[in-house]
Design a protein around this motif. Structure first.
Motif, short mmCIF file in Angstrom:
data_model
loop_
_atom_site.label_atom_id
_atom_site.label_comp_id
_atom_site.label_asym_id
_atom_site.label_seq_id
_atom_site.Cartn_x
_atom_site.Cartn_y
_atom_site.Cartn_z
N ALA A 274 -44.26 36.36 33.90
CA ALA A 274 -43.18 36.66 32.96
C ALA A 274 -42.52 35.38 32.51
O ALA A 274 -42.51 34.36 33.22
N VAL A 275 -41.95 35.42 31.30
CA VAL A 275 -41.16 34.30 30.78
C VAL A 275 -39.84 34.87 30.25
O VAL A 275 -39.80 35.97 29.68
N ASN A 276 -38.77 34.12 30.49
CA ASN A 276 -37.43 34.58 30.13
C ASN A 276 -36.66 33.41 29.52
O ASN A 276 -36.75 32.27 29.99
N ASN A 277 -35.90 33.69 28.44
CA ASN A 277 -35.03 32.68 27.85
C ASN A 277 -33.63 33.23 27.71
O ASN A 277 -33.44 34.36 27.23
N LEU A 278 -32.65 32.45 28.16
CA LEU A 278 -31.24 32.83 28.07
C LEU A 278 -30.47 31.74 27.36
O LEU A 278 -30.62 30.55 27.67
N ASN A 279 -29.66 32.14 26.37
CA ASN A 279 -28.74 31.22 25.71
C ASN A 279 -27.34 31.80 25.80
O ASN A 279 -27.12 32.95 25.41
N ASN A 280 -26.42 31.02 26.34
CA ASN A 280 -25.07 31.51 26.60
C ASN A 280 -24.06 30.47 26.14
O ASN A 280 -24.10 29.32 26.59
N LYS A 281 -23.17 30.87 25.24
CA LYS A 281 -22.10 29.99 24.77
C LYS A 281 -20.77 30.64 25.11
O LYS A 281 -20.55 31.82 24.81
N TYR A 282 -19.88 29.89 25.75
CA TYR A 282 -18.57 30.44 26.11
C TYR A 282 -17.52 29.33 26.18
O TYR A 282 -17.85 28.15 26.36
N GLY A 283 -16.26 29.73 26.03
CA GLY A 283 -15.17 28.78 26.04
C GLY A 283 -14.46 28.72 27.38
O GLY A 283 -14.47 29.68 28.15
N ILE A 284 -13.86 27.57 27.66
CA ILE A 284 -13.04 27.37 28.86
C ILE A 284 -11.58 27.57 28.48
O ILE A 284 -11.09 26.95 27.54
N PRO A 285 -10.84 28.45 29.18
CA PRO A 285 -9.44 28.72 28.80
C PRO A 285 -8.60 27.45 28.77
O PRO A 285 -8.79 26.54 29.59
N PRO A 286 -7.65 27.35 27.82
CA PRO A 286 -6.76 26.18 27.77
C PRO A 286 -6.01 26.03 29.09
O PRO A 286 -5.60 27.00 29.71
N GLY A 287 -5.82 24.78 29.49
CA GLY A 287 -5.14 24.51 30.75
C GLY A 287 -6.11 24.18 31.85
O GLY A 287 -5.80 23.40 32.74
N ALA A 288 -7.32 24.77 31.81
CA ALA A 288 -8.28 24.52 32.88
C ALA A 288 -8.68 23.06 32.92
O ALA A 288 -8.63 22.40 33.96
N HIS A 289 -9.09 22.52 31.78
CA HIS A 289 -9.55 21.14 31.72
C HIS A 289 -8.40 20.16 31.57
O HIS A 289 -8.49 19.01 31.96
#
Length: 732
Positions: A274-289
């Motif tokens: 089997a072959v699998n591809n995952l693309n995930n884009k998400y933001g980091i909440p303000p204050g964390a960084h």
């Protein structure tokens, strides 16, 4: 301790009905035990039918209300599982028996790459599982099982399509599965696409009172007394403490998987790919960084909100409700993750290849992982990891009065953090493990003994640290006594060992002086590894009592875990350019707790059955010299009342989580909460095994403000507010 002894019931919103329990799940994670009732290990199973109704977008949120399990969120885009208080490198996630091979254990802002929406079942082994899966499983494993390589023959064409919507995250999710079989060949194709907007919450995102309390505990008020920074530096700077939403928490995920299998004989033997591809884009909440996050589990010496400039920016100025990260100042605060992983799996199962062998199972996985940490439009750091992993398990029949499994596990990976803000050198790691587990059956007793030897090598491409290698031994003894037709009890003793991880050894190891230390942009702190770290070992005792009848069941577990040389990240008390510096250190620690889980058939009511589920858990963790371990779940108790008929079902659940008033040094308490949910579903059945499932849930009905004590962002990002989720699934 009193609260532990008083615990009687459990918190759960995902039940295992009595009907499901009688059709006992065949375990995939434990080759020597065919069913849950044969295993001394504490096992939690979420079946395919449960997942259809209760699965969430992250693995942590999917599991969070089961006994002994919790969620460590970093905003809605990240949900890592917590097993008996352990997370990160001590609670590993598997995909079909091999590791997910992401970098979620390296930092709390990194998402786990398994996709719960495509799972057929999820198995969780609580307590040390190092004999089977290595030192990384010193706290437990989560094995997400799908059918990307079909395990059984398929006749004709079958599949499913699903759409679901959830108001609080503005979730739009579509899932499709198509499988077909022709003679000995079986094929699988599946995919999911989902998107969310900024998460809706009750009240404001940032708990300013908690942050002020934290600053006071750390002595910053005294430290900066008399300094007039307010007017000069902070008066004109503002941060978006949004109301009703958490800014920069939208997500966009796409996953596609294709696989096939060839079935050799009528015994069930097969091989596949089997072959699998995952693309995930998400933001980091303000204050964390901007302010840093709470450090990795066990990191108990201080918080990372040290910079008075940042603290004032957080609390001064007006709130910009509804603004989408406007202005130059705020543009610089935006950090997003762009993740991509391609995974290749090969699998072979041979049943009864010879008289004394029951099954031979082989797994081979290659994973190509990369994610970029985007600061605005610029790439700050690029994390890359290429991993090869193989497992071979041979299960033998009764031999000299025993039956068991002998296995080999080998893993090789290359990890690097590239860019101006890369703080971990390129490192080649090799892990090799051999294990043997044997069962002895004597009347009502089942005894189990196991041994594992493991060799780990970490080879960094730097002159600042040399090649490090570790040899570990793990062992376990257990006994299961079926003293009545409906009752059994078990005890398990284990000695487990874990080698230090790459980030614990080599973070910022290339820095020759403090000015060269590199900040991890997404978390806002400087992490400094120690190449001289030693093995981490634990001694674990687990006692369980189980009762089962035709339609009801109950399980109680008590555990104690003593760690020697527990590895954690500690605030050094130093700063570089107003950024806190944290060092990886070792210290002894202990964890102990209790878990209860049950389902009772109350009565037949009309055309269906009325059932009551009660669950709960509690855990304590203490360091030898530095007080309470932080980020542990609170005491949780709860109940769920459900009525289930042939087509229609409905339920209501209540969960009470107590205050977490043992947060650890320089940590703030977390308020408890009571959460109320209800839901219903209806099945329409058609000819030729076609079915339509419609479901709806009203979640967090009272719009309770929920801040998870396990979350690294609990003071910046609460959980979702009141929400209605609904979906429709067609199976054929």
């Amino acid at each position: 301790m009193k609260r532990l002894l008083c615990l009687a019931v459990a918190a759960a919103s995902i039940p295992v009905s009595a009907e499901d329990r009688t059709l006992e799940h065949v375990l995939v994670s434990v080759p020597i035990h065919r069913q849950e009732s044969n295993s001394v290990l504490p096992v939690t199973v979420i079946t395919s039918e449960e997942l259809q109704r209760s699965v969430a977008t992250t693995i942590g949120e999917t599991l969070e209300n089961r006994a002994g399990l919790a969620n460590s969120s970093f905003g809605p885009g990240v949900g890592r599982p917590v097993i008996r208080g352990q997370q990160g490198p001590r609670a590993i996630t598997l995909q079909n028996n091999t590791s997910s091979a992401d970098v979620s254990s390296f930092s709390p802002d990194h998402a786990v790459t398994v996709e719960p929406l495509l799972a057929k079942s999820i198995e969780v082994l609580r307590g040390p599982s190092t004999l089977l899966y290595g030192g990384g499983a010193i706290g437990g494993i989560v094995n997400v099982i799908d059918n990307r390589i079909p395990r059984e023959r398929i006749e004709g064409i079958e599949g499913a399509a699903e759409y679901r919507y959830d108001y609080a995250p503005d979730l739009n999710s579509g899932v499709g599965v198509l499988e077909a079989g022709f003679g000995n060949l079986a094929f699988h194709l599946s995919g999911t696409s989902r998107s969310t907007s900024d998460l809706r919450i009750p009240g404001r995102a940032i708990d300013e009172a908690a942050l002020a309390e934290q600053e006071e505990m750390m002595g910053h008020d005294e430290e900066h007394e008399g300094e007039d920074h307010e007017g000069e530096e902070h008066g004109e700077e503002e941060i978006n403490n949004s109301k009703g939403k958490i800014a920069n928490t939208d997500t966009d995920t796409d996953v596609i998987t294709a696989g096939f299998s060839f079935h050799f004989d009528e015994k069930g033997s097969y091989a596949g790919f089997a072959v699998n591809n995952l693309n995930n884009k998400y933001g980091i909440p303000p204050g964390a960084h901007e302010h840093g996050h709470e450090e990795e589990h066990g990191e108990h010496e201080g918080e990372e909100h040290e910079g008075e400039d940042h603290e004032e920016e957080e609390h001064e100025g007006e709130e910009h409700e509804g603004e989408d990260h406007e202005g130059e100042e705020e543009e610089e605060e935006i950090v997003r993750i762009d993740m991509d992983q391609t995974r290749y799996d090969a699998m072979v199962h041979l049943y009864e290849p010879m008289d004394s062998i029951e099954v031979v199972r082989g797994f081979l996985t290659y994973t190509d992982y990369e994610h970029k940490e985007l600061e605005g439009s610029e790439v700050g750091t690029r994390f890359k990891r290429d991993t090869w992993e193989t497992r071979l398990e041979v299960v033998h029949n009764a031999l000299l009065g025993t039956e068991g499994v002998v296995g080999l596990q080998a893993k090789s990976d290359t990890f690097e953090a590239v860019g101006e803000e890369g703080f971990i050198p390129k490192t080649d790691s090799t892990e090799l493990g051999l294990f043997l587990i044997e069962d002895f059956h004597r009347n009502e007793w089942t005894y189990e003994a196991g041994l594992r030897g493991e060799y780990v090598e970490r080879d960094p491409s730097t002159n600042a640290a040399s090649n490090e290698d570790f040899t570990n031994w793990s062992a376990s003894l257990s006994a299961l006594w079926q003293f009545d037709d409906n009752w059994q009890t078990g005890v398990s003793l284990a000695r487990s060992a874990r080698a230090p991880s790459t980030e614990e050894l080599f973070s910022n190891v290339d820095a020759m002086d403090p000015e060269e230390l590199v900040t991890h942009a997404a978390t806002g702190i400087i992490e400094v590894g120690d190449p001289d770290l030693d093995n981490e070992t634990s001694l674990n005792a687990d006692l369980a009592l189980q009762w089962h009848s035709a339609n009801s069941w109950a399980e109680l577990s008590v555990f104690y875990n003593q760690f020697n040389d527990y590895i954690f990240l500690r605030n050094s008390g130093e700063e570089v350019d107003e950024t806190a510096v944290y060092d990886y250190l070792q210290e002894d620690a202990k964890f102990y707790g209790v878990e209860f889980e049950s389902s009772f058939h109350l009565t037949d009511l009309g055309p269906g059955a009325l059932a009551l589920d009660l669950r709960g858990d509690a855990i304590r963790g203490d360091f030898k010299d530095n007080g309470d371990v932080p980020r542990l779940p609170p005491v949780r108790v709860g109940a769920r009342l459900s009525w289930t008929g042939d087509a229609f079902g409905t339920w209501v659940s209540v969960l009470n989580a107590g205050d977490q008033d043992r947060p650890g040094d320089f940590e703030t308490d977390t308020d408890g909460y009571t959460r109320l949910d209800l839901g219903a579903d209806y099945r329409f059945s058609f000819a030729q095994e076609r079915e339509l499932l419609v479901f709806i849930k009203w979640k967090n009905i009272t719009d309770e403000e929920i801040r998870l004590s396990t979350s690294f962002l609990r003071n910046y990002a609460p959980e979702a507010g009141q929400s209605v989720a609904a979906g429709i699934r067609f199976s054929f």
